[in-house]
Design an enzyme around this catalytic site. Structure first.
Site, PDB file in Angstrom:
ATOM      1  N   GLN A   1       1.764  -5.963  -3.398  1.00  0.00           N
ATOM      2  CA  GLN A   1       2.206  -6.094  -1.854  1.00  0.00           C
ATOM      3  C   GLN A   1       3.337  -5.482  -1.589  1.00  0.00           C
ATOM      4  OE1 GLN A   1       1.052  -9.404  -3.423  1.00  0.00           O
ATOM      5  NE2 GLN A   1      -0.876  -8.777  -2.783  1.00  0.00           N
TER       6      GLN A   1
ATOM      7  N   GLY B   1      -4.346  -4.206  -4.684  1.00  0.00           N
ATOM      8  CA  GLY B   1      -5.086  -2.802  -5.186  1.00  0.00           C
ATOM      9  C   GLY B   1      -4.204  -1.926  -5.288  1.00  0.00           C
ATOM     10  N   HIS B   2      -3.793  -1.643  -6.703  1.00  0.00           N
ATOM     11  CA  HIS B   2      -3.104  -0.570  -7.059  1.00  0.00           C
ATOM     12  C   HIS B   2      -4.061   0.561  -7.595  1.00  0.00           C
ATOM     13  CE1 HIS B   2       0.939  -2.919  -7.599  1.00  0.00           C
ATOM     14  NE2 HIS B   2       0.377  -2.925  -6.548  1.00  0.00           N
TER      15      HIS B   2
ATOM     16  N   LYS C   1       0.447   4.339  -8.299  1.00  0.00           N
ATOM     17  CA  LYS C   1       0.810   5.543  -8.934  1.00  0.00           C
ATOM     18  C   LYS C   1       2.210   5.901  -9.399  1.00  0.00           C
ATOM     19  CE  LYS C   1       1.456  10.428  -7.601  1.00  0.00           C
ATOM     20  NZ  LYS C   1       1.502  11.494  -6.668  1.00  0.00           N
TER      21      LYS C   1
ATOM     22  N   ASN D   1      -5.599  -9.935  -4.410  1.00  0.00           N
ATOM     23  CA  ASN D   1      -5.467  -9.389  -3.255  1.00  0.00           C
ATOM     24  C   ASN D   1      -4.687  -8.127  -3.273  1.00  0.00           C
ATOM     25  OD1 ASN D   1      -3.038 -10.658  -4.002  1.00  0.00           O
ATOM     26  ND2 ASN D   1      -2.551 -11.555  -2.037  1.00  0.00           N
TER      27      ASN D   1
ATOM     28  N   LYS E   1       3.252  10.052   0.023  1.00  0.00           N
ATOM     29  CA  LYS E   1       2.264  10.817   0.926  1.00  0.00           C
ATOM     30  C   LYS E   1       2.958  11.506   2.283  1.00  0.00           C
ATOM     31  CE  LYS E   1      -1.636   7.426   0.557  1.00  0.00           C
ATOM     32  NZ  LYS E   1      -2.876   6.673   1.588  1.00  0.00           N
TER      33      LYS E   1
ATOM     34  N   THR F   1     -10.217  -4.584  -0.252  1.00  0.00           N
ATOM     35  CA  THR F   1     -10.945  -4.986   0.828  1.00  0.00           C
ATOM     36  C   THR F   1     -11.775  -3.955   1.548  1.00  0.00           C
ATOM     37  OG1 THR F   1      -9.501  -4.919   2.427  1.00  0.00           O
ATOM     38  CG2 THR F   1      -9.563  -6.957   1.391  1.00  0.00           C
TER      39      THR F   1
ATOM     40  N   THR G   1       1.966 -12.676   2.552  1.00  0.00           N
ATOM     41  CA  THR G   1       1.377 -13.099   1.364  1.00  0.00           C
ATOM     42  C   THR G   1       2.061 -14.503   0.890  1.00  0.00           C
ATOM     43  OG1 THR G   1       0.408 -12.275  -0.655  1.00  0.00           O
ATOM     44  CG2 THR G   1       2.728 -11.957  -0.208  1.00  0.00           C
TER      45      THR G   1
ATOM     46  N   LYS H   1       2.506   2.192  -5.285  1.00  0.00           N
ATOM     47  CA  LYS H   1       3.320   1.697  -6.282  1.00  0.00           C
ATOM     48  C   LYS H   1       2.542   1.744  -7.540  1.00  0.00           C
ATOM     49  CE  LYS H   1       3.425  -2.518  -4.337  1.00  0.00           C
ATOM     50  NZ  LYS H   1       2.932  -2.097  -3.182  1.00  0.00           N
TER      51      LYS H   1
ATOM     52  N   ASP I   1       0.669  -1.508  -0.006  1.00  0.00           N
ATOM     53  CA  ASP I   1       0.009  -0.149  -0.146  1.00  0.00           C
ATOM     54  C   ASP I   1       0.769   1.147   0.008  1.00  0.00           C
ATOM     55  OD1 ASP I   1      -2.285  -1.515   0.074  1.00  0.00           O
ATOM     56  OD2 ASP I   1      -1.647  -1.823   2.442  1.00  0.00           O
ATOM     57  N   GLU I   2       2.181   1.199  -0.517  1.00  0.00           N
ATOM     58  CA  GLU I   2       2.822   2.541  -0.461  1.00  0.00           C
ATOM     59  C   GLU I   2       2.678   3.416  -1.558  1.00  0.00           C
ATOM     60  OE1 GLU I   2       5.300  -1.177   0.681  1.00  0.00           O
ATOM     61  OE2 GLU I   2       3.957  -0.897  -0.944  1.00  0.00           O
TER      62      GLU I   2
END
Length: 423
Positions: A222, A40-41, A18, A38, A329, A299, A237, A16, A13-14
């Site tokens: 991931q 989500g980008h 973008k 599993n 961020k 999720t 994972t 990636k 969730d870093e």
């Protein structure tokens, strides 16, 4: 631009997706090499948000070839739904998308067993998408690949063998109703007729592209600390989310990789269970979660949030051989009077500056922090490093020093335009 691998340097969730979208402008091929739906980008392009689960983020760019490698496990329904969604939104998908014939497929029994195991045993915090059970079949040499699906008789034989074994487990161990062969067989034959147009020998395709001096961007899902070998096992994972997975997950030799880039947030997050040394207290976590929109793209689960952990990130630098890091961020910390960086752990009477192999120790570790003044300035309008507040510049330079690699790009928002070079 050479052949580049992009991986997460934390727990996923870093941002990636973008970064892949930004780097894809100079690439010819964009390749997913592990994981499944599993992941989500999220990409925001011209004010429109796109969330990718299987298809590489580079699909938003015209004249790019997107590839799903053999290291990815593919749920055919999710894949076809994602294709349909993109087409409805005006994104062309056809000859620009290829799927490895060697990619393993997710079946209804994988999804069911994923949920049943999570409910019955030690909670790992899986997405329940069937990823782990599919990889289990792959390693157990009983998996069904896309190439198998395209041959009706081979598929029939393998599905019967698999379903007989899985139904015994489902009924006798979990006391659930068995799944029906005919329903799965007919459903997946329909998928196969459509998937056939995307299937190819992607290892051959990519090696031929390299021979023609094409530029390839390898997209990891991931993050390093979720890697099956180098992550916080067993809270990981089921695939290799580190840079080495780009080779095994695509059929590209390591000598063909020119650069490895790690993506890290200016703080740290993780989803699911497992130790998290720098986790915020609940009040601060809620503030950061709200400002950073820290909810899973796949999720919707709220992410756990904490201070930047340089011990963890140095581990990512080492096991991936990172050449550089991209920090995302930064703007989420704009309102903090002080910001912290974890530089070491104390476990009992011992001080650790390197990530321990015995993950059980992390449950009891005390993070040792440096405290830095915050910048209390809105950074979302910054478009050059020079425009950042002095405190933000010092924070980034300190992270770079602690990691031992340069920070090359900084992101201060979700839009493509909110990304710029360190200098």
């Amino acid at each position: 631009m050479a052949n580049i691998v992009v991986v997460g340097a934390q727990w996923g969730d870093e941002g990636k997706g973008k970064i892949i979208d930004v780097l894809a402008k100079k690439a010819d091929y964009i390749v997913r090499f592990q994981g499944g739906n599993n992941a989500g980008h999220t990409v925001v392009a011209e004010g429109k948000e796109f969330i990718f689960h299987l298809i590489p983020s580079g699909i938003l760019h015209s004249k790019k070839i997107c590839v799903i490698g053999n290291g990815v496990v593919v749920d055919p329904k999710v894949f076809l739904d994602e294709v349909a969604t993109l087409r409805r939104r005006g994104i062309p998908v056809g000859g620009n998308l290829r799927v490895s014939e060697e990619a393993h497929l997710i079946f209804p029994y994988h999804r069911l067993l994923d949920r049943l195991r999570e409910r019955r045993g030690t909670r790992i915090g899986t997405t329940g998408r069937g990823i782990g059970p599919c990889y289990t079949d792959k390693i157990g040499r009983s998996g069904i690949r896309l190439a198998d699906l395209l041959d009706k008789e081979i598929f029939r034989k393998k599905l019967k063998e698999n379903l007989a074994e899985k139904n015994e487990l489902i009924t006798k161990v979990y006391r659930e109703k068995p799944l029906r062969f005919s329903e799965i067989y007919e459903e997946y034959l329909r998928y196969g007729k459509i998937l056939k147009r995307y299937a190819c020998n992607t290892s051959l395709l990519l090696n031929q592209a390299i021979a023609k001096k094409k530029r390839i961007l390898f997209e990891g899902a991931q993050g390093t600390l979720l890697d099956i070998d180098h992550g916080t096992y067993p809270f990981v994972t089921s695939s290799n989310a580190t840079a080495g997975g780009a080779c095994t997950g695509t059929g590209i030799g390591p000598t063909r990789i020119d650069r490895v880039i790690g993506v890290a947030k200016a703080y740290t997050t993780r989803v699911g269970e497992g130790p998290f040394p720098t986790e915020f207290p609940e009040s601060l976590m809620e503030e950061i979660r709200k400002k950073g929109k820290e909810f899973g793209a796949t999720t919707g689960r709220p992410r756990r949030c904490g201070w930047f952990d340089s011990v963890l990130a140095r581990h990512a630098v080492r096991v991936n051989g990172l050449d550089e890091v991209i920090v995302t961020k930064l703007d989420v910390l704009d309102e903090r009077k002080t910001v912290r960086i974890c530089t070491a752990y104390r476990i009992g009477n011992k001080r650790y500056t390197e990530f321990p192999a015995d993950i059980e120790r992390l449950w009891d570790c005390i993070p040792l922090y440096e405290e830095h003044p915050g910048w209390l300035t809105d950074t979302t309008a910054c478009r050059r490093f020079e425009e950042l507040p002095p405190q933000a510049k010092r924070y980034l330079k300190r992270i770079s020093f602690l990691l031992g690699v340069p920070i090359t790009l900084i992101s201060v928002g979700s839009d493509r335009k909110q990304t710029f070079r360190m200098k």
